[in-house]
Design an enzyme around this catalytic site. Sequence first.
Site, PDB file in Angstrom:
ATOM      1  N   HIS A   1       3.438   6.607  -6.900  1.00 19.23           N
ATOM      2  CA  HIS A   1       2.726   7.819  -7.316  1.00 19.23           C
ATOM      3  C   HIS A   1       3.677   9.029  -7.228  1.00 19.23           C
ATOM      4  O   HIS A   1       3.653   9.920  -8.087  1.00 19.23           O
ATOM      5  CB  HIS A   1       1.511   8.024  -6.394  1.00 19.23           C
TER       6      HIS A   1
ATOM      7  N   HIS B   1       0.836  -1.208   0.000  1.00 18.86           N
ATOM      8  CA  HIS B   1       0.000   0.000   0.000  1.00 18.86           C
ATOM      9  C   HIS B   1       0.873   1.261   0.000  1.00 18.86           C
ATOM     10  O   HIS B   1       0.734   2.135  -0.860  1.00 18.86           O
ATOM     11  CB  HIS B   1      -0.906  -0.026   1.243  1.00 18.86           C
ATOM     12  N   GLU B   2       1.792   1.333   0.961  1.00 12.68           N
ATOM     13  CA  GLU B   2       2.654   2.522   1.042  1.00 12.68           C
ATOM     14  C   GLU B   2       3.565   2.626  -0.183  1.00 12.68           C
ATOM     15  O   GLU B   2       3.873   3.711  -0.654  1.00 12.68           O
ATOM     16  CB  GLU B   2       3.486   2.504   2.334  1.00 12.68           C
TER      17      GLU B   2
ATOM     18  N   HIS C   1       1.708   4.394  -2.886  1.00 11.12           N
ATOM     19  CA  HIS C   1       1.841   5.858  -2.736  1.00 11.12           C
ATOM     20  C   HIS C   1       3.224   6.289  -3.229  1.00 11.12           C
ATOM     21  O   HIS C   1       3.374   7.317  -3.885  1.00 11.12           O
ATOM     22  CB  HIS C   1       1.731   6.261  -1.259  1.00 11.12           C
TER      23      HIS C   1
END
Length: 675
Positions: A474, A467-468, A471
């Site tokens: 991104h 998940h991190e 990010h």
Amino acid sequence: MSILTQYFNTRHNTAPFSQIKIEDYFPAFQEGITQAKAEIDAIVDNPETPTFENTILTLEYSGDILDRISSIFFNLNSAETNDEMQKIAQEVSPLLSDFGNDITLNAALFSKVKAVYDQKESLNLTPEQTTLLDKKYKSFSRNGANLAEDKKEQLREIDKELSKLSLQFGENVLAETNAFELHLTSESDLAGLPEGTIEAARSLAKSQEKEGWIFTLDHPSYIPFLTYADNRELRKKMAIAFGAKAFQGNEFDNQENVLKIAKLRFERANLLGYKTHAHFVLEERMAESPEKVFTFLNDLLAKAKPAAQKEFAELTAFAKELDGIEELEKWDGSYYSEKLKQQLFNLDDEKLKPYFQLEKVLNGAFIVAEKLYGLTFTEVFDIDKYHEEVTTYEVTDAENKLVSIFYADFFPRKGKRNGAWMTSFKSQYVKDDVNERPHISNVCNFTKPTETKPSLLTFNEVTTLFHEFGHGLHGMLANTTYPSLSGTSVFWDFVELPSQIMENWCYEPEALALFANHYETGEIIPIEYVQKIKESASFQEGLATLRQLSFGLLDMAWHGQDPTNITDLKAFETEQFADTKLYPEVKENAMSTAFSHIFQGGYSSGYYSYKWAEVLDADAFEYFQEKGIFNTEVASKFKENVLSKGGTEHPMLLYKRFRGQEPKPEALLKRAGLL
């Protein structure tokens, strides 16, 4: 001149952490503010007619030194803080808040920005330039530029007070987390606990020169304790301590802070002409209005609640049958869920953990990024870091060009707040024809290696890492012109799409085969475990959804109405949880006093966005599944339209360009087994 205000003469201009002293920060902030003010004055004093170039662009690149100091300081204040840092944070926050207001309430500057904004139709701007102009104009109009002088003063005072209160809130939560420990000396109290958890508790006790075992409220200690400890009384003790953070009427109590923050936010919104704080916030979100958010949350609640009630009844019956528990309490939930899950799927974290060695999981995330986006991660040892546990990587593309610097910081320690997050030390942007590449960081709290074992992750921690890392991608793949539109600078209810979509690969046999090897034997994770991981993914999804919705509804309750008459925090919360409540009330506990997402982080009126982004991520991943989870055509569409575009255009436009249609909630409901 401070080291922090000069060009960093380091590899890739990375932060020279080891050369920065604590006493450098305050003067650097002062110098950075002075410099930024001079840059603003130059725009205001420019005798030429305001243009996009001499006003909007000059404003966009002003204060870059101050931004860099702020990102270094506040990132470390989360990941590696101490009393001195916290003191500086308290001193410097009002200065920054004042400086921010000096800009947004500067009438002469606003009139120049407005002059450019008023002729935007005739300027022939690109979509990205148009977004930048809109954003700059709104940064004034939404922050009081159109107010009368006395109201501007009022706004300044509110902002200063809010920045201090949210810092105080966070410090209180950290202090309360650090203040509690459960010190056990009898081996029988450890019954049910995994070996790794016991070992970590033992080494913590050793480090304090104490006998026995010490458990804390840090997640790697707290969560296994609540999930596995057979001793119900001790689980109760831990759970009550966890839920009582900053709700104990002591010096670290946050009740007053929460009430003050909610009321000041409301007052600020009213001052700016908005009905509530949520109306103000949501104007700049995909969701657009509180009404839409309430509809979205309540629709999901209607679908999830029957499933949650059924699951809760099953869990209650199971606990009664197993241990004669008459009434299921909050400290029983994780424990009996885990037992039931084992009975149904014969799968527990202890079986899975040997296949998820931290280094291999991280490498797995790197390989997935390589297959999808052509990235290579190479560990480097000549980039300065702020703690010895941090690892540093150069990220390059297929042509061996630098994409990003990546910092990974994975273990809990005293100066680090709980949880997991992505942040950046330097944004990506293009200036003078140079594409400045970003410096991105992932910070988590995973179990440390012990004398006998490497760091082994629970499956939940594996998805957290992915998940991190989503990010992170991104941020790393950002490819925009302007820093304020780059990377994760997108609407908050869009920001979770790149992170949540990455979690999907953790459930795919094809992806797991790349990194899920037994740390001792090297054996690949057995296919029946993978099938069980997939089957159990929607286990108690009704309960999990209900829990997320309860947090989103609580957030909207604080911010989507007038909070001025709320005097009793606990009573208010109890009322808000009525529709989502399953467990008996615990009088010693409150949620809001440690709800850092909304009172310290940036999620006020935005907690719903986790669920909102789940709709996006399920819909987006369905596209990958149709074409193949490593399909480079879909991946490159996602990279081009979502990951690299930052906030340059409205997220719904970007999403539709990737997917060819608006997202539909069916994919999420199907995945969650709620259809």
